[in-house]
Design a protein around this motif. Structure first.
Motif, PDB file in Angstrom:
ATOM      1  N   ILE A 103       0.854  -1.203   0.000  1.00 31.48           N
ATOM      2  CA  ILE A 103       0.000   0.000   0.000  1.00 31.48           C
ATOM      3  C   ILE A 103       0.886   1.248   0.000  1.00 31.48           C
ATOM      4  N   GLY A 104       1.930   1.235   0.858  1.00 28.41           N
ATOM      5  CA  GLY A 104       2.830   2.381   0.906  1.00 28.41           C
ATOM      6  C   GLY A 104       3.509   2.628  -0.419  1.00 28.41           C
ATOM      7  N   LEU A 105       3.975   1.547  -1.068  1.00 28.30           N
ATOM      8  CA  LEU A 105       4.659   1.701  -2.360  1.00 28.30           C
ATOM      9  C   LEU A 105       3.714   2.256  -3.409  1.00 28.30           C
ATOM     10  N   THR A 106       2.472   1.720  -3.452  1.00 31.89           N
ATOM     11  CA  THR A 106       1.500   2.199  -4.435  1.00 31.89           C
ATOM     12  C   THR A 106       1.208   3.680  -4.217  1.00 31.89           C
ATOM     13  N   TYR A 107       1.052   4.055  -2.941  1.00 32.04           N
ATOM     14  CA  TYR A 107       0.787   5.464  -2.626  1.00 32.04           C
ATOM     15  C   TYR A 107       1.937   6.333  -3.109  1.00 32.04           C
TER      16      TYR A 107
END
Lengths: 175, 103
Positions: A103-107
């Motif tokens: 999720i952090g990477l996608t954000y």
């Protein structure tokens, strides 16, 4: 040309980075160490593309030279067997961690691409280069280091001294 | 046009390497590999610093990357000494078994 070089080095860096964390060759940490040396080398190539010649040389000398020699030395000193390495288990914590990291990477990727859509910024690597022709050389970085960053530099020297003493105290059998 | 590189390519490469390092820390239980993943994350951060340094034409980022390298060297020395010490006591390097401060 620069773009092609960037992609070659980037793909090589990511692939060898994957080999560091999830080595396809086996559980032996030596494979990870070799892959990490390759990653550091390709990152040094990226630094050269960014006109950071001093940091690129330092990356090879300090990271691939000194730190990785320390790593390989410890790996060979321990000479781990299969039961000493232990088994890897998949737990709920790891799955939750994977989800959170993805999720952090996608954000982050979304933010970077969005910011680029709003205000496109390109680095011009060959048309003139940086405004300062000495950018990234030893002289340039050294002057900065000894004028603007003198206190952090001295604090780093104390940190290294503490690390030397700490490593000796920890690793010695009897003091 | 072929000679220009968009800045976000470097940032995305850095994000990917950081994520790989973080997944290595989360998933692997071998203390040495966890350590190498941490080094990978430090390098990804260095790439971001150097990229923004080049973008602004100000070499302060290079100095900070240099300091990060010094911190990484100190961390590797102390961490590997700790791993050697624990291995001498327990004969394993699996970090699931390292759950006590003192033996």
């Amino acid at each position: 040309m620069a773009l092609i070089l960037f992609f070659v080095f980037a793909i090589a860096a990511v692939l060898s980075g994957i080999c560091v964390a999830f080595s396809p060759f086996g559980n032996n940490p030596v494979y990870s160490a070799i892959a990490l040396i390759m990653t550091l080398f390709f990152l040094a190539c990226e630094f050269v593309l960014l006109h950071a010649t001093f940091i690129a040389v330092l990356q090879i000398l300090v990271y691939a030279g000194a730190i990785m020699v320390l790593f390989t030395f410890v790996i060979m000193l321990l000479n781990l067997s299969k039961e000493e390495i232990g088994e890897e288990r998949l737990t709920l914590t790891k799955v939750v961690g994977l989800v959170v990291v993805l999720i952090g990477l996608t954000y982050q990727i979304g933010r970077v691409i969005w910011a680029h859509k709003v205000a496109p910024v390109t680095l011009h690597l060959t048309d003139g280069g940086p405004s300062n022709p000495a950018f990234g050389t030893i002289q340039d970085v050294g002057v900065k280091l000894f004028q603007d960053f003198l206190v952090p530099f001295e604090v780093t020297s104390i940190l290294l001294l503490v690390a030397i003493v700490g490593a000796v105290v920890l690793a010695k059998r009897k003091i | 046009m072929i000679n220009t590189i968009p800045i976000h390519y470097f940032l995305l490469l850095s994000a990917m390497l950081f994520t790989i390092g973080m997944l290595g820390v989360i998933f692997r239980r071998n203390a040495l590999i966890v350590f190498m993943s941490i080094e990978l994350m430090l390098n990804a951060v260095n790439l971001t610093l150097v990229t923004f340094s080049r973008f602004r034409g100000d070499s302060s980022g290079h100095v900070i990357a240099f300091l990060v390298m010094a911190v990484a060297a100190a961390e590797a020395a102390v961490g590997l000494a700790i791993i050697i010490n624990i291995f001498r006591h327990k004969k394993v390097v699996n970090i699931d078994t390292m759950d006590r401060m003192k033996y």
